[in-house]
Design an enzyme around this catalytic site. Structure first.
Site, PDB file in Angstrom:
ATOM      1  CG  PHE A  28      -1.622   1.244   1.543  1.00 58.17           C
ATOM      2  CD1 PHE A  28      -2.314   1.952   0.571  1.00 58.17           C
ATOM      3  CD2 PHE A  28      -1.567   1.756   2.830  1.00 58.17           C
ATOM      4  CE1 PHE A  28      -2.946   3.156   0.876  1.00 58.17           C
ATOM      5  CE2 PHE A  28      -2.202   2.940   3.157  1.00 58.17           C
ATOM      6  CZ  PHE A  28      -2.881   3.648   2.179  1.00 58.17           C
ATOM      7  N   GLY A  53       2.035  -7.645  -0.549  1.00 50.66           N
ATOM      8  CA  GLY A  53       1.903  -6.662  -1.619  1.00 50.66           C
ATOM      9  C   GLY A  53       1.119  -7.225  -2.793  1.00 50.66           C
ATOM     10  CB  SER A  92       7.242  -4.834   7.609  1.00 55.97           C
ATOM     11  OG  SER A  92       6.722  -5.414   8.800  1.00 55.97           O
ATOM     12  CE  LYS A 108      13.691 -15.558   8.488  1.00 56.66           C
ATOM     13  NZ  LYS A 108      13.549 -16.815   7.703  1.00 56.66           N
ATOM     14  CB  ALA A 131       8.608   2.216   6.840  1.00 57.40           C
ATOM     15  CE1 TYR A 162       4.508  -3.716  11.449  1.00 56.40           C
ATOM     16  CE2 TYR A 162       3.186  -2.456  13.004  1.00 56.40           C
ATOM     17  CZ  TYR A 162       3.844  -2.552  11.792  1.00 56.40           C
ATOM     18  OH  TYR A 162       3.856  -1.476  10.933  1.00 56.40           O
TER      19      TYR A 162
END
Length: 336
Positions: A28, A53, A92, A108, A131, A162
């Site tokens: 995105f 993605g 990610s 990872k 990011a 995360y």
């Protein structure tokens, strides 16, 4: 446009940014960065393994001689021939539905993937932008959240894979700057929305839009009093590229300081779609933050950046994209 004079430049750098690598470039945010960089006539190398993605996000760039797509996983060895002036590390899983399904890969890509992306920047003498995320603040006890706040994070909760991946990535980025002299920056991204969001990625806005267009009840977590600050994607991209061109090391919050309750977001989506959907209140996820709003003073002072697209205008654009581009059912939508 003359790329020699109009290419994005980095303060203090010996050369303008003529060639950039975007990891996660089919995602995105990554795809919007690729699009904007090409609009500025910066050559782009997009790296993506298409785990989260989509090829559809970058299909408009395929065939552009200034755009190159490389299908690869940044947790493997990363090699990009030729000069590189900027590395934007955006690879990610980022939505809860993804990182809860892919916990080890999320860790990872935040550790090994960041290490490889930093190594590429070091090898090329390139500017590096990580990011990061507002999730490094966890369920904050300071509101709004300034960059100086260390956060309130549960490392062993379901969101920890995360949150801690990004916190480690920040620490590694700072270490590369200190030990290797890599020109690094960290951007902490707050909730962002716009075209190319996945309708089933589990985040509130695309979920609400999908449900509203299908005439289904909008599933509001808890009582909906928890707040979010949502930034339209074009504003976010503008802020990220301003940081990339500033020479500032960060961390820097980029997000909209205007705060909305989740319940208000749901009601606004119903209004924007013209849906007859109602609301369904469901259990809040574990460690779901109660408040989320960036202190963007630093971005304003250093970059002169503030968001420009109002929430209602951005929502209208996003709903229109979902109607036209996402192929969603639209039962239960009133004529407008």
């Amino acid at each position: 446009m003359n790329p020699t004079t109009d290419a994005t430049t980095t303060a203090g750098a010996a050369r303008p940014i003529r060639r950039a690598v975007v990891t996660g470039g089919a995602g995105f945010l990554g795809s919007h960065l690729c699009t904007e960089l090409r609009r500025r006539e910066v050559e782009v190398v997009c790296l993506d393994n298409f785990l989260t993605g989509s090829a559809a996000n970058i299909e408009h760039l395929v065939g552009d001689p200034g755009f190159r797509l490389v299908q690869c996983d940044v947790t493997d060895y990363v090699h990009v021939p030729g000069d590189v002036d900027l590395v934007l590390h955006f690879a990610s899983p980022a939505s809860p539905i993804d990182y809860l399904k892919l916990p080890i890969h999320t860790l990872k890509v935040g550790s090994i993937g960041t290490h490889h992306a930093l190594g590429l920047a070091k090898d090329k003498g390139a500017r590096f932008v990580l990011a990061s995320t507002s999730e490094v603040y966890g369920d904050p006890q300071v509101h709004p959240q300034p960059e100086s706040y260390w956060g309130h994070v549960n490392p062993v909760g379901p969101r920890g894979v995360y949150d801690e991946a990004k916190r480690f990535a920040e620490a590694l980025t700072v270490a590369y700057r200190a030990e290797h002299g890599v020109d690094t920056a960290i951007v902490r991204i707050f909730n962002t929305f716009g075209p190319r969001m996945r309708p089933f990625d589990g985040r509130a806005i695309p979920t609400f839009i999908r449900q509203a267009l299908a005439g289904e009840p909008l599933t509001v977590a808890g009582d909906g009093a928890q707040t979010r600050s949502v930034c339209y994607v074009s504003d976010l991209v503008r802020g990220i590229l301003a940081l990339a061109g500033s020479g500032h090391g960060g961390p820097m919050n980029i997000g909209n300081p205007h705060e909305l309750s989740v319940l208000q977001i749901a009601r606004d989506v119903i209004a924007a779609t013209g849906s007859s959907s109602g609301l369904e209140f469901v259990e809040r996820p574990v460690d779901d933050p109660m408040v989320r709003r960036p202190d963007t003073t630093l971005a304003t002072e250093v970059l002169g950046w503030t968001p420009e697209v109002p929430w209602t205008q951005g929502l209208e654009r996003t709903v229109e994209w979902f109607r036209e581009g996402a192929g969603l059912p639209q039962a239960g939508v009133r004529a407008r």
